[in-house]
Design an enzyme around this catalytic site. Structure first.
Site, mmCIF file in Angstrom:
data_model
loop_
_atom_site.group_PDB
_atom_site.id
_atom_site.type_symbol
_atom_site.label_atom_id
_atom_site.label_comp_id
_atom_site.label_asym_id
_atom_site.label_seq_id
_atom_site.Cartn_x
_atom_site.Cartn_y
_atom_site.Cartn_z
ATOM 1 N N LYS A 99 10.958 1.421 1.927
ATOM 2 C CA LYS A 99 11.197 0.339 2.983
ATOM 3 C C LYS A 99 12.124 -0.314 2.718
ATOM 4 O O LYS A 99 12.534 -0.487 1.350
ATOM 5 C CB LYS A 99 10.049 -0.361 3.093
ATOM 6 N N LEU A 133 11.981 -1.717 -2.909
ATOM 7 C CA LEU A 133 11.987 -1.029 -1.487
ATOM 8 C C LEU A 133 10.847 0.087 -1.703
ATOM 9 O O LEU A 133 10.713 1.148 -0.779
ATOM 10 C CB LEU A 133 13.116 0.643 -1.990
ATOM 11 N N ASP A 178 2.062 -3.608 -0.850
ATOM 12 C CA ASP A 178 3.063 -2.807 0.676
ATOM 13 C C ASP A 178 2.202 -1.949 0.878
ATOM 14 O O ASP A 178 2.140 -0.933 1.518
ATOM 15 C CB ASP A 178 4.406 -2.764 -0.308
HETATM 16 O O1 C5P Z 1 0.581 -6.354 -5.013
HETATM 17 P P1 C5P Z 1 1.456 -5.780 -5.760
HETATM 18 O O2 C5P Z 1 0.832 -5.106 -7.442
HETATM 19 O O3 C5P Z 1 2.715 -5.425 -5.799
HETATM 20 O O4 C5P Z 1 2.236 -7.290 -6.310
HETATM 21 C C1 C5P Z 1 2.339 -7.408 -8.217
HETATM 22 C C2 C5P Z 1 2.511 -8.304 -8.139
HETATM 23 O O5 C5P Z 1 2.366 -9.465 -7.548
HETATM 24 C C3 C5P Z 1 1.170 -9.301 -8.654
HETATM 25 O O6 C5P Z 1 0.489 -9.093 -9.436
HETATM 26 C C4 C5P Z 1 1.286 -10.654 -8.487
HETATM 27 O O7 C5P Z 1 1.701 -11.378 -9.281
HETATM 28 C C5 C5P Z 1 2.606 -11.043 -7.426
HETATM 29 N N1 C5P Z 1 1.977 -10.458 -5.644
HETATM 30 C C6 C5P Z 1 1.830 -12.376 -5.261
HETATM 31 N N2 C5P Z 1 1.581 -12.495 -4.299
HETATM 32 C C7 C5P Z 1 2.061 -11.244 -3.382
HETATM 33 C C8 C5P Z 1 1.857 -10.273 -3.813
HETATM 34 C C9 C5P Z 1 2.054 -10.130 -5.284
HETATM 35 O O8 C5P Z 1 1.687 -13.296 -5.704
HETATM 36 N N3 C5P Z 1 1.765 -10.994 -1.799
#
Ligand code: C5P
Length: 288
Positions: free
Chosen positions: A13, A101, A138
């Site tokens: 993406k 991505l 995502d």
């Molecule tokens: O959800 P994901 O594991 O992809 O997110 C990685 C890191 O990015 C999370 O641990 C968090 O620190 C941060 N994050 C955030 N707000 C979001 C998505 C991710 O702070 N909406």
């Protein structure tokens, strides 16, 4: 007897627009974004097997196997479906990792779909989205069934949008990763004055990438380009080369440009090499 196998495409993406609205008390951020799936994709293959295993093919470093989202997705599926048989999984990896991505998230979504197909579909679409949302912000996009969607919350509250006609895209991988967690921290370090409501205009302006390109932004660019000015130079070069929309994807490190023709993509690719010699360019298209 033919061997049972489930094969799923895991598309990459890009974020056509991304606005960070606020930091929540749990440390996560509320955002608004527009996801666009690409033709560029990984593949997931699943076969019933006595134990869960993962084989990775391709020259992309996916990090440690234990943390791999494919295995985490498979374990989460087995936890949700009592008696689910283990699977031998094969991941054909083409999407650069930790590059904005969504490759890992898409692989996780494809794993959930493949295991559900192999098991005779014990889970419904909403069950898969709930498991996916716990794996990564995502992941739900890759389970929503739409190539174009607006997302809110952490990125998990999705409104599918009507797909736009496919357009050529040049993705520029600078050859180094940016960790999403770091990029959000850099954003936080800029202080509360930067955290304000700036909703994306809805409905999206116009039904083409050019109209969207006139209003699109990505709030991560301020903090990521400050640390990696070469990414800003790549973006500027893509605009010079005729991109109607060129931005950092997610929290980076990839920068992309959407173009009117394949010839323009090829020209832009040679321009990028002049700005960032070690960059790898990937010519693809938006998924329709
Ligand atoms: O959800 P994901 O594991 O992809 O997110 C990685 C890191 O990015 C999370 O641990 C968090 O620190 C941060 N994050 C955030 N707000 C979001 C998505 C991710 O702070 N909406």
């Amino acid at each position: 007897m033919s061997e049972r196998v489930a094969i799923e495409r895991a598309p990459a993406k890009i974020n056509l627009d991304l606005r960070i609205l606020s930091r929540e008390s749990d440390g996560y951020h509320r955002l608004e974004t527009v996801f666009q799936a690409l033709e560029l994709h990984d593949l997931i293959e699943a076969r019933p097997a006595p134990v869960l295993s993962l084989e990775v093919e391709g020259d992309i470093d996916v990090g440690s196997a234990r943390d791999n989202l494919v295995l985490r997705a498979a374990r989460a599926f087995c936890d949700a479906v009592p008696g689910a048989a283990p699977a031998a999984l094969r991941l054909v990896k083409r999407i650069p990792a930790r590059a904005g991505l969504g490759g890992g998230s898409s692989d996780a979504a494809a794993t959930l779909r493949a295991l559900n197909a192999l098991g005779g579909r014990p889970l419904g679409a909403q069950d898969l989205v709930e498991i996916g949302a716990r794996l990564g912000s995502d992941v739900p996009f890759f389970l929503c069934g739409s190539a174009l969607a607006r997302a809110e919350g952490r990125g998990e509250l999705l409104s599918p949008l009507r797909a736009l006609p496919p357009a050529p895209v040049l993705v520029v991988d600078p050859g180094f990763p940016v960790a999403t967690r770091d990029a959000f921290r850099w954003w936080d370090e800029r202080g509360p004055d930067t955290v304000r409501e700036r909703p994306l205009p809805m409905p999206l302006p116009g039904a083409d990438f050019e109209s969207l390109g006139r209003v699109a932004r990505n709030d991560f660019e301020d903090v990521v380009f400050e640390r990696y000015p070469e990414l800003d130079r790549v973006r500027a070069r893509l605009v010079e080369a005729g991109a109607c929309l060129a931005r950092l994807s997610g929290s980076g490190s990839c920068v992309y440009g959407i173009f009117a023709s394949d010839a323009a993509v090829q020209l832009a690719a040679s321009g990028v090499a002049e700005v960032l010699a070690q960059a790898r360019v990937l010519a693809t298209r938006t998924a329709g």
